[in-house]
Enzyme design. Structure first.
Site, PDB file in Angstrom:
ATOM      1  CB  ALA A 139      -1.337   9.834  -6.304  1.00 27.38           C
ATOM      2  N   GLY A 140      -2.867   7.709  -3.536  1.00 26.04           N
ATOM      3  CA  GLY A 140      -4.273   7.587  -3.034  1.00 26.04           C
ATOM      4  C   GLY A 140      -4.735   8.421  -2.063  1.00 26.04           C
ATOM      5  CG  ASN A 142       1.134  -2.858   1.779  1.00 27.34           C
ATOM      6  OD1 ASN A 142       0.671  -3.168   0.644  1.00 27.34           O
ATOM      7  ND2 ASN A 142       0.466  -2.168   2.715  1.00 27.34           N
ATOM      8  CB  VAL A 170       2.992   6.602   5.125  1.00 25.20           C
ATOM      9  CG1 VAL A 170       1.690   6.749   5.599  1.00 25.20           C
ATOM     10  CG2 VAL A 170       3.800   7.670   5.272  1.00 25.20           C
ATOM     11  NE  ARG A 219      -6.186   7.506  14.316  1.00 24.63           N
ATOM     12  CZ  ARG A 219      -5.466   6.657  13.197  1.00 24.63           C
ATOM     13  NH1 ARG A 219      -4.660   5.797  13.688  1.00 24.63           N
ATOM     14  NH2 ARG A 219      -5.913   6.755  12.095  1.00 24.63           N
ATOM     15  CG  HIS A 273       1.356   2.378  13.300  1.00 22.99           C
ATOM     16  ND1 HIS A 273       0.847   3.269  14.088  1.00 22.99           N
ATOM     17  CD2 HIS A 273       0.864   2.434  12.108  1.00 22.99           C
ATOM     18  CE1 HIS A 273      -0.191   3.582  13.286  1.00 22.99           C
ATOM     19  NE2 HIS A 273      -0.265   3.362  12.040  1.00 22.99           N
TER      20      HIS A 273
HETATM   21  N1  APR Z   1       4.061   2.045  -6.946  1.00 23.33           N
HETATM   22  C1  APR Z   1       3.305   3.082  -6.924  1.00 23.33           C
HETATM   23  N2  APR Z   1       1.847   3.446  -6.280  1.00 23.33           N
HETATM   24  C2  APR Z   1       1.417   1.987  -5.997  1.00 23.33           C
HETATM   25  C3  APR Z   1       2.218   0.771  -6.066  1.00 23.33           C
HETATM   26  C4  APR Z   1       3.363   0.920  -6.682  1.00 23.33           C
HETATM   27  N3  APR Z   1       4.077  -0.315  -6.639  1.00 23.33           N
HETATM   28  N4  APR Z   1       1.298  -0.019  -5.400  1.00 23.33           N
HETATM   29  C5  APR Z   1       0.036   0.629  -5.297  1.00 23.33           C
HETATM   30  N5  APR Z   1       0.405   1.717  -5.470  1.00 23.33           N
HETATM   31  C6  APR Z   1      -0.539   3.025  -5.038  1.00 23.33           C
HETATM   32  C7  APR Z   1      -2.168   2.397  -5.279  1.00 23.33           C
HETATM   33  O1  APR Z   1      -2.158   2.594  -6.765  1.00 23.33           O
HETATM   34  C8  APR Z   1      -2.998   3.591  -4.654  1.00 23.33           C
HETATM   35  O2  APR Z   1      -3.202   4.616  -5.421  1.00 23.33           O
HETATM   36  O3  APR Z   1      -0.924   3.295  -3.679  1.00 23.33           O
HETATM   37  C9  APR Z   1      -2.061   4.229  -3.520  1.00 23.33           C
HETATM   38  C10 APR Z   1      -2.559   3.727  -2.381  1.00 23.33           C
HETATM   39  O4  APR Z   1      -3.848   4.545  -2.186  1.00 23.33           O
HETATM   40  P1  APR Z   1      -5.036   4.061  -1.227  1.00 23.33           P
HETATM   41  O5  APR Z   1      -5.309   2.692  -2.068  1.00 23.33           O
HETATM   42  O6  APR Z   1      -5.753   5.012  -1.362  1.00 23.33           O
HETATM   43  O7  APR Z   1      -4.459   3.768   0.394  1.00 23.33           O
HETATM   44  P2  APR Z   1      -4.084   4.763   1.597  1.00 23.33           P
HETATM   45  O8  APR Z   1      -5.247   4.844   2.182  1.00 23.33           O
HETATM   46  O9  APR Z   1      -3.596   6.057   0.758  1.00 23.33           O
HETATM   47  O10 APR Z   1      -3.116   3.899   2.323  1.00 23.33           O
HETATM   48  C11 APR Z   1      -1.754   3.869   1.871  1.00 23.33           C
HETATM   49  O11 APR Z   1      -0.816   3.991   4.041  1.00 23.33           O
HETATM   50  O12 APR Z   1      -1.944   4.057   6.124  1.00 23.33           O
HETATM   51  C12 APR Z   1      -1.043   3.392   4.992  1.00 23.33           C
HETATM   52  O13 APR Z   1      -2.189   1.368   5.742  1.00 23.33           O
HETATM   53  C13 APR Z   1      -2.010   2.012   4.656  1.00 23.33           C
HETATM   54  O14 APR Z   1      -0.441   0.821   3.665  1.00 23.33           O
HETATM   55  C14 APR Z   1      -1.751   1.782   3.323  1.00 23.33           C
HETATM   56  C15 APR Z   1      -0.885   3.162   2.748  1.00 23.33           C
END
Ligand code: APR
Length: 308
Positions: free
Chosen positions: A11-12, A96, A119, A152, A176
């Site tokens: 939920a980032g 990841n 994603v 893009r 990608h």
């Molecule tokens: N289970 C659930 N959520 C998780 C886990 C997990 N095991 N590990 C991390 N997260 C959550 C984090 O807590 C965070 O809220 O994933 C979210 C990622 O959000 P952001 O840090 O805001 O990253 P974001 O910019 O959304 O990118 C996410 O998408 O585009 C790709 O390269 C980018 O790999 C990255 C992903």
């Protein structure tokens, strides 16, 4: 019609924005799930409270418990760490990989009939991880990359020619990453190939900017993009939920198409209710084909490191 359900893991920035766009467009009920306690709940509640004003009637909730994601039609995996300045997508590989593997195990338990859209980056290796771990048929595991990369490219072509983005189609194939393959011959303005409208140097510059599009945003924001990635996710969600049979560039599992075997790479596919319903094979010049194979080799290097 039964309510449709899309769960978004992570939920980032990307996940929450995709959730927002899905309820905005009333495509489905949304469940946001994250390991951080409070964040999915808080963002979902905030979005639910904007429903009466925006006029959307979809439910959106947040959770830390996969049981709440049960029987999702689609699960979008954005969990993971994003890039920081100076990092390539490949630098995210090992962290990841662990995250996407554990998330996929939960998805399989709770939504055994769902379609997974991956994603998290490095995209092609992460979608291959989800495919291997889930053991789902290849039609039901797909990666989001080409829709974003070509959006893009389309945006840059529109800026260059000062025309509506709606007139522009573009195709970007391959992984990608830095070796992705924009295809100018198949990129058009109102049906006219850009190769007839722009000199080669300009096309090369725009193609390179599309290739570096993610890094350009990282250099400004110190983290990776989310508005255009979320839009790209939602176009794929819409194509699947509404069985649109839309031709979109996505990371799909190839078994001989384009001379590539046993690997996820970005190619044009038909997206509909069954997921990836067809891989479309278009004619490539020798040069384009070589670039696609080079890009696939870069993906293979990563999948070999993590053994998927
Ligand atoms: N289970 C659930 N959520 C998780 C886990 C997990 N095991 N590990 C991390 N997260 C959550 C984090 O807590 C965070 O809220 O994933 C979210 C990622 O959000 P952001 O840090 O805001 O990253 P974001 O910019 O959304 O990118 C996410 O998408 O585009 C790709 O390269 C980018 O790999 C990255 C992903």
């Amino acid at each position: 019609m039964a309510r449709r359900k899309v769960s978004i893991v992570g939920a980032g920035n990307v996940g929450a924005t995709a959730g927002q766009r899905i309820v905005d467009q009333e495509l489905a009920d949304v469940v946001l799930i994250d390991i951080i306690e409070g964040v999915p709940q808080g963002k979902a509640l905030d979005l639910a409270e904007s429903g009466p004003i925006e006029g959307y009637d979809c439910r959106i909730s947040g959770t830390n418990n996969y049981r709440d994601t049960a029987n999702s039609d689609i699960v979008v995996i954005t969990a993971g760490i994003p890039r920081k300045p100076g990092m390539s997508r490949d630098d995210l590989l090992k962290t990841n990989y662990g995250i996407v593997k554990s998330v996929t195990e939960e998805v399989v338990k709770n939504s055994p009939n769902g379609i997974i859209i991956v994603v998290s980056n490095p995209l092609d290796a992460m979608v291959q991880t989800a495919f291997r771990v889930s053991r789902f048929p290849k039609q039901r595991v797909v990666g989001m990359a080409g829709v974003l990369d070509s959006a893009r490219f389309r945006a840059f072509i529109a800026m260059e020619l000062n025309v509506s983005v709606e007139n522009i189609h573009a195709f970007v194939l391959g992984g990608h990453g830095d070796s992705m393959v924009p295809l100018p011959r198949y990129s058009t303005v109102a049906g006219i190939p850009i190769t007839e409208l722009l000199p080669k140097e300009t096309i090369d510059r725009l193609a390179q900017r599309a290739r570096d599009g993610g890094a350009e945003i990282v250099s400004y924001l110190k983290t990776s993009a989310w508005y255009a990635p979320a839009s790209a996710i939602v176009e794929m969600v819409d194509a699947i939920l509404n069985d649109r049979k839309k031709i979109l560039p996505c990371a799909a599992y190839l078994e001989g198409e384009y001379g590539i075997n046993g690997l996820y790479v970005g190619v044009p596919v038909k997206l509909g209710e069954k997921g990836v319903e067809q891989v479309i094979e278009i004619n490539l010049t020798l040069e384009e084909r070589a670039a696609l194979h080079k890009s696939a080799a870069a993906v293979k290097e990563l999948t070999d490191i993590i053994g998927v």
